[in-house]
Design a protein around this motif. Structure first.
Motif, PDB file in Angstrom:
ATOM      1  N   ARG A 236       0.838  -1.204   0.000  1.00 36.80           N
ATOM      2  CA  ARG A 236       0.000   0.000   0.000  1.00 36.80           C
ATOM      3  C   ARG A 236       0.869   1.248   0.000  1.00 36.80           C
ATOM      4  NH1 ARG A 236      -4.913  -0.456   2.927  1.00 36.80           N
ATOM      5  NH2 ARG A 236      -5.094   1.789   2.572  1.00 36.80           N
ATOM      6  N   VAL A 237       0.303   2.368  -0.493  1.00 40.49           N
ATOM      7  CA  VAL A 237       1.021   3.658  -0.507  1.00 40.49           C
ATOM      8  C   VAL A 237       0.119   4.742   0.082  1.00 40.49           C
ATOM      9  CG1 VAL A 237       2.106   5.438  -1.952  1.00 40.49           C
ATOM     10  CG2 VAL A 237       2.332   3.041  -2.567  1.00 40.49           C
ATOM     11  N   VAL A 238       0.695   5.615   0.921  1.00 38.03           N
ATOM     12  CA  VAL A 238      -0.017   6.792   1.419  1.00 38.03           C
ATOM     13  C   VAL A 238       0.861   8.009   1.124  1.00 38.03           C
ATOM     14  CG1 VAL A 238      -0.846   7.988   3.479  1.00 38.03           C
ATOM     15  CG2 VAL A 238      -1.208   5.550   3.276  1.00 38.03           C
ATOM     16  N   VAL A 239       0.253   9.058   0.545  1.00 37.19           N
ATOM     17  CA  VAL A 239       0.996  10.296   0.252  1.00 37.19           C
ATOM     18  C   VAL A 239       0.702  11.306   1.358  1.00 37.19           C
ATOM     19  CG1 VAL A 239       1.325  12.194  -1.384  1.00 37.19           C
ATOM     20  CG2 VAL A 239       0.925   9.869  -2.230  1.00 37.19           C
ATOM     21  N   ILE A 240       1.782  11.819   1.970  1.00 33.26           N
ATOM     22  CA  ILE A 240       1.657  12.728   3.125  1.00 33.26           C
ATOM     23  C   ILE A 240       2.703  13.828   2.995  1.00 33.26           C
ATOM     24  CG2 ILE A 240       2.373  12.812   5.562  1.00 33.26           C
ATOM     25  CD1 ILE A 240       0.837  10.378   6.137  1.00 33.26           C
ATOM     26  N   SER A 241       2.375  15.014   3.496  1.00 36.44           N
ATOM     27  CA  SER A 241       3.405  16.041   3.662  1.00 36.44           C
ATOM     28  C   SER A 241       3.675  16.176   5.157  1.00 36.44           C
ATOM     29  CB  SER A 241       2.944  17.389   3.086  1.00 36.44           C
ATOM     30  OG  SER A 241       3.834  18.401   3.527  1.00 36.44           O
ATOM     31  N   ALA A 242       4.846  15.727   5.590  1.00 38.31           N
ATOM     32  CA  ALA A 242       5.185  15.771   7.022  1.00 38.31           C
ATOM     33  C   ALA A 242       5.170  17.210   7.530  1.00 38.31           C
ATOM     34  CB  ALA A 242       6.554  15.130   7.261  1.00 38.31           C
ATOM     35  N   ALA A 243       5.536  18.160   6.654  1.00 40.90           N
ATOM     36  CA  ALA A 243       5.545  19.577   7.058  1.00 40.90           C
ATOM     37  C   ALA A 243       4.125  20.033   7.407  1.00 40.90           C
ATOM     38  CB  ALA A 243       6.112  20.432   5.925  1.00 40.90           C
ATOM     39  N   ILE A 244       3.141  19.622   6.594  1.00 44.67           N
ATOM     40  CA  ILE A 244       1.739  19.978   6.869  1.00 44.67           C
ATOM     41  C   ILE A 244       1.289  19.312   8.168  1.00 44.67           C
ATOM     42  CG2 ILE A 244      -0.664  19.654   6.110  1.00 44.67           C
ATOM     43  CD1 ILE A 244       0.308  19.959   3.225  1.00 44.67           C
ATOM     44  N   GLU A 245       1.635  18.027   8.324  1.00 47.75           N
ATOM     45  CA  GLU A 245       1.201  17.281   9.518  1.00 47.75           C
ATOM     46  C   GLU A 245       1.757  17.908  10.796  1.00 47.75           C
ATOM     47  OE1 GLU A 245      -1.156  15.075   9.163  1.00 47.75           O
ATOM     48  OE2 GLU A 245      -0.936  15.447   7.018  1.00 47.75           O
ATOM     49  N   ALA A 246       2.998  18.407  10.718  1.00 48.63           N
ATOM     50  CA  ALA A 246       3.623  19.034  11.887  1.00 48.63           C
ATOM     51  C   ALA A 246       2.830  20.271  12.306  1.00 48.63           C
ATOM     52  CB  ALA A 246       5.069  19.409  11.569  1.00 48.63           C
ATOM     53  N   GLU A 247       2.319  21.014  11.311  1.00 49.13           N
ATOM     54  CA  GLU A 247       1.521  22.212  11.626  1.00 49.13           C
ATOM     55  C   GLU A 247       0.132  21.830  12.144  1.00 49.13           C
ATOM     56  OE1 GLU A 247       1.587  25.605   8.953  1.00 49.13           O
ATOM     57  OE2 GLU A 247       3.261  24.682   7.865  1.00 49.13           O
ATOM     58  N   VAL A 248      -0.508  20.879  11.456  1.00 46.23           N
ATOM     59  CA  VAL A 248      -1.868  20.461  11.815  1.00 46.23           C
ATOM     60  C   VAL A 248      -1.920  19.923  13.243  1.00 46.23           C
ATOM     61  CG1 VAL A 248      -3.684  18.755  11.317  1.00 46.23           C
ATOM     62  CG2 VAL A 248      -2.641  20.038   9.456  1.00 46.23           C
TER      63      VAL A 248
END
Length: 367
Positions: A236-248
């Motif tokens: 499986r693949v999940v696309v994430i932006s760690a920079a966005i997650e850090a802010e959220v």
């Protein structure tokens, strides 16, 4: 429940940023659930499930308790880890203890953040990690199989059952392929043998593509290459932006939703990651609903009713009589347990009943 996903990745791919966002989420949740402990390298997070709120409303519950899954930050991965380079030995020991591997791959360009190999190539990064794990498995199997071959030659019963699985795993590794390719091919009696070998490449894998903020909604050429590789492996693949997650992770829920909507995203990437980790381990959820609380419980797909009851307490499994079962859709559509019973939608299931995802259960048992 103790289901663990190990997060791995080469240096500077965004693994720590992602893990810190997870643990911040976990720390925020811990404030609400004082019974949950957090180890320095473990983030235990709630599995997002929109069904809980609806069930709690229908059952007029005071409290909602989600089910949980653990993510473990596994440090020490460099080329040569299988030979003990870097924190290699510790790294390999930690991977043996998890149920699945979440592999973070760098799919963004940033001249300020150097890549350990001096280039951006997520597929090659994945192969670097896979190679280290395969080398470790190969060494381990080659050492152990000698003894089993000797014992099988004198018709030792255990060796005759274990050896065919070992030989299949060894053939794959010698061919440069991970052992998890056997997962869908082995019979039900052979699966426990494979798991008992405790091979690193037998763990299911989820690839997490860490992208720049502007690629979070659509992905990019790097994520497409990873998706092609994963499809060939059945991963499986999940696309994430760690920079966005850090802010959220630092924003209140309402602000987080607005922030994500502005970026064209429907939900935090971490929610996608947590759910994908849950699916990867073939886990499903059943619910208990009462005036005190609506609670989600984790079981492996295919679990029968007495074992599902045992997740709540061993006494429930030992003294199991039957399980009153209402499907989630019926519980919501009819507005709760009483109405579902009146409509004939509550069934009494016995010891052989295989619990389904979303079942609302009430167990009867002898003490």
């Amino acid at each position: 429940m103790g289901f663990k996903c190990g997060i791995v990745g080469l240096p500077n791919v965004g693994k720590s940023t992602l893990f810190n966002a997870l643990t911040r989420t976990a720390a925020a949740q811990a404030a609400n659930y004082p019974f949950c402990t957090i180890e320095p390298n473990t983030g235990e997070v709630a599995v997002p499930d929109p069904r809980l709120k609806k069930l709690a409303a229908a059952g007029k519950s005071k409290e909602i308790i989600p089910t949980r899954i653990s993510f473990v930050d596994i440090a020490g991965l460099v080329r040569g880890a299988s030979k003990g380079e870097g924190l290699g030995n510790q790294f390999l020991a930690n991977i043996r203890e998890v149920d699945a591997i979440v592999h973070v791959l760098r799919c963004f360009e940033n001249d300020d953040i150097t890549h350990v190999e001096g280039r951006i190539d997520p597929v090659a990064d994945a192969e670097t990690v896979e190679t280290e794990l395969m080398l470790s498995d190969l060494e381990s199997l080659e050492r152990r199989i000698v003894q089993f071959r000797k014992r099988a030659s004198v018709k030792d019963k255990e060796a005759l059952t274990v050896l065919p699985v070992m030989e299949q795993a060894l053939a794959l590794l010698n061919d440069g392929k991970p052992v998890r390719l056997l997962l869908g091919k082995l019979g039900a009696d052979e699966m426990p043998i494979l798991l008992g070998l405790n091979l690193l490449t037998s763990h299911p894998v989820l690839y997490v593509c860490n992208v720049a903020e502007e690629d979070a909604a659509t992905g990019n050429e790097y994520t497409q290459a990873v998706e092609k590789m994963a499809a060939a492996q059945g991963a499986r693949v999940v696309v994430i932006s760690a920079a966005i997650e850090a802010e959220v992770a630092q924003l209140p829920d309402e602000e987080a939703a607005e922030f994500l909507a502005d970026l064209g995203l429907e939900e935090p990437g971490l929610d996608k990651l947590i759910r994908a980790g849950y699916d990867l381990l073939h886990l499903i959820t059943y619910f208990t609903v009462g005036p005190k609380e609506t609670r989600a419980w984790t079981i492996v797909k295919g679990t029968k009713a007495p074992q599902a009851a045992g997740v709540i307490h061993t006494d429930f499994e030992r003294g199991f009589i039957r399980a009153q079962t209402i499907a989630y859709e019926d519980f919501i559509a009819l507005g709760g347990e009483v109405a579902a019973k009146e409509a004939g939608k509550a069934r009494d299931e016995g010891k052989e009943y295989v619990v389904q995802d979303g079942d609302v259960l009430l167990f009867r048992f002898n003490t």
